[in-house]
Enzyme design. Structure first.
Site, PDB file in Angstrom:
ATOM      1  CG  ASN A  80      52.071  33.056  45.738  1.00  2.73           C
ATOM      2  OD1 ASN A  80      50.872  32.649  45.348  1.00  2.73           O
ATOM      3  ND2 ASN A  80      52.946  33.468  45.090  1.00  2.73           N
ATOM      4  CE  LYS A  81      53.678  26.692  45.068  1.00  2.88           C
ATOM      5  NZ  LYS A  81      53.219  25.453  45.646  1.00  2.88           N
ATOM      6  CD  GLN A  94      55.149  25.066  41.460  1.00  3.03           C
ATOM      7  OE1 GLN A  94      56.342  25.200  41.624  1.00  3.03           O
ATOM      8  NE2 GLN A  94      54.071  24.698  42.043  1.00  3.03           N
ATOM      9  NE  ARG A 112      47.725  21.312  45.585  1.00  2.00           N
ATOM     10  CZ  ARG A 112      48.372  22.248  45.077  1.00  2.00           C
ATOM     11  NH1 ARG A 112      48.310  22.678  43.768  1.00  2.00           N
ATOM     12  NH2 ARG A 112      49.541  22.771  45.617  1.00  2.00           N
ATOM     13  NE  ARG A 154      50.624  24.953  39.063  1.00  2.00           N
ATOM     14  CZ  ARG A 154      50.888  26.300  38.599  1.00  2.00           C
ATOM     15  NH1 ARG A 154      50.426  26.360  37.270  1.00  2.00           N
ATOM     16  NH2 ARG A 154      51.204  27.236  39.025  1.00  2.00           N
ATOM     17  N   GLY A 155      47.405  25.926  40.412  1.00  3.12           N
ATOM     18  CA  GLY A 155      47.159  27.663  40.496  1.00  3.12           C
ATOM     19  C   GLY A 155      45.742  27.560  41.096  1.00  3.12           C
ATOM     20  CB  ALA A 156      44.418  30.008  43.503  1.00  4.37           C
ATOM     21  CG  ASP A 216      47.968  29.440  46.063  1.00  2.00           C
ATOM     22  OD1 ASP A 216      48.980  29.849  46.100  1.00  2.00           O
ATOM     23  OD2 ASP A 216      47.478  28.413  45.169  1.00  2.00           O
TER      24      ASP A 216
HETATM   25  C1  MRU Z   1      47.193  32.603  39.617  1.00  2.00           C
HETATM   26  S1  MRU Z   1      47.888  31.547  40.419  1.00  2.00           S
HETATM   27  C2  MRU Z   1      48.274  32.061  41.944  1.00  2.00           C
HETATM   28  C3  MRU Z   1      48.854  30.945  43.114  1.00  2.00           C
HETATM   29  O1  MRU Z   1      47.734  30.047  42.918  1.00  2.00           O
HETATM   30  C4  MRU Z   1      50.303  30.409  42.325  1.00  2.00           C
HETATM   31  O2  MRU Z   1      51.058  31.598  42.238  1.00  2.00           O
HETATM   32  C5  MRU Z   1      50.699  29.369  43.094  1.00  2.00           C
HETATM   33  O3  MRU Z   1      51.279  29.350  44.362  1.00  2.00           O
HETATM   34  C6  MRU Z   1      50.402  27.905  42.654  1.00  2.00           C
HETATM   35  O4  MRU Z   1      50.773  26.854  43.499  1.00  2.00           O
HETATM   36  P1  MRU Z   1      50.660  25.410  43.094  1.00  2.00           P
HETATM   37  O5  MRU Z   1      51.106  24.677  44.165  1.00  2.00           O
HETATM   38  O6  MRU Z   1      51.371  25.311  41.717  1.00  2.00           O
HETATM   39  O7  MRU Z   1      49.140  25.223  42.652  1.00  2.00           O
END
Ligand code: MRU
Length: 367
Positions: free
Chosen positions: A253-254, A202, A90, A53-55, A243
């Site tokens: 973002n999250k 996370q 996603r 996960r993470g962009a 993201d």
């Molecule tokens: C460098 S990662 C930046 C974002 O992707 C991160 O902050 C985030 O929101 C991740 O969300 P996730 O749902 O864990 O994929």
């Protein structure tokens, strides 16, 4: 970055070239498990179920998913169906679309017989480039931390971060964490307030694990504590990832990032967002059109973790019958963002600020 002295990336091609391997992030911090992806369906599942996960890492895994797909069916139809299947995994992180569009553009003109090797080369390139971009983000972010440290000689710089925008969310270094790691390595005393980041935790599970592995001083806090800490002068700056950032500097973002930005604004705490350029969606004039992923209610009603008997399990925390909603991201308006830390430097969160760093986008008319 290193785990017990061994350098890892969260995704890589298996040494014998037969599969893709990932760190299964659903198992951290309690277990370190490497999972093998041998099919495009495995890659799609790993993204959807958040083993990765993470962009940036979603984009990198999708690139490897194209390689796995080409091994199964390198025809035009195979390429189209893999592109579509991976694209649906996603919705919010735009790096997914960026990687799949770029991968398809590379592979489509080639004869089918050349696509497997070209897809592997493309995935390696996406990964190496992401590591480099994040290292550069860290160099620019380090200057911001250095300037704050210079104003409080001998004292610790306190950074607040949300979610995990660390190396586990990218291919290496992380985005928000890259300046932190580089400041730590440069000998600047630094401490990180780690938002636990409900519902999937996370921050508590991943960011705390990463920072601990690298020896960075950190404290996990509940998501509601940040405003209080800011009111009491215990946060020098916030750095988060994103993201998807629209062309005007609005930041998806999250979930919960927006509330931290509001609290930072109210307390005069600088609020920075760190991002590699593939996270900028130049097609969107503002953030309101960014698709926000709605995830399962189970993520809200149940919490996994290590139980008192040492086993890994989950507990239900809500009354039977209570409904739960789970929007996974929010959009922080550009006006609340002090600056966007990119691989080319730090820009104001404005259309002109971003175009100043990426002038080729002005000429491109955006695609
Ligand atoms: C460098 S990662 C930046 C974002 O992707 C991160 O902050 C985030 O929101 C991740 O969300 P996730 O749902 O864990 O994929």
């Amino acid at each position: 970055m290193k785990v017990n002295g061994i350098h890892y990336r969260p995704v890589w091609q298996a040494a014998d070239g037969s599969a893709v391997e990932i760190i299964d992030q659903t198992k951290l911090p309690h277990e370190f498990v490497v999972a093998r992806l041998t099919s495009m369906a495995d890659a799609a599942h790993a993204i959807r179920a958040m083993l990765v996960r993470g962009a940036p890492l979603i984009g990198a895994t999708a690139a490897w998913g194209l390689w796995l797909a080409m091994r199964e069916d390198a025809s035009d139809a195979g390429l189209t169906s893999a592109y579509e299947a991976l694209m649906q995994t996603r919705p919010t992180a735009v790096n997914l679309r960026w990687a799949l569009d770029a991968g398809r553009a590379k592979l489509a003109p080639l004869p089918a017989g050349e696509r497997v090797e070209a897809a592997a080369a493309f995935a390696r390139h996406v990964c190496d480039e992401d590591a480099e971009l994040n290292h550069s983000i860290g160099r620019h972010g380090l200057e911001i931390i250095r300037a704050i440290a210079a104003k409080k000689p001998g004292q610790t710089v306190n950074v607040l971060t949300h979610c995990n925008a660390g190396w586990l969310a990218t291919v290496d270094w992380g985005t928000a964490t890259s300046p932190i790691y580089q400041a730590h390595d440069a000998g600047i005393p630094i401490h990180v307030w780690v938002d636990e980041t409900r519902p999937r935790n996370q921050g508590a599970f991943l960011t705390a694990w990463e920072l601990g592995n690298h020896g960075v001083d950190h404290t996990v806090i509940v998501d509601n504590a940040g405003g209080h800490l800011m009111q009491h002068g215990q946060v020098d700056l916030c750095i988060t990832g994103t993201d998807r950032t629209s062309a005007n500097g609005d930041v998806a973002n999250k979930i919960g990032t927006y509330l931290k930005a509001l609290a930072a604004h109210d307390n005069g705490v600088p609020f920075y967002v760190a991002l590699p350029s593939p996270t900028i969606d130049w097609t969107l004039a503002d953030g309101f059109a960014i698709p926000i992923e709605e995830r399962s209610a189970d993520e809200v009603t149940r919490i996994p973790g290590r139980l008192d008997d040492g086993s890994i399990g989950a507990v239900t925390i809500t009354p039977e019958g209570s409904k739960a909603a789970n929007p996974a991201f929010d959009v922080t308006p550009a006006r609340l963002v002090t600056g966007l830390i990119t691989e080319r430097g730090t820009a104001p969160a404005t259309p002109e600020g971003l175009l100043g760093l990426f002038p080729e986008r002005r000429a491109a008319g955006e695609d």
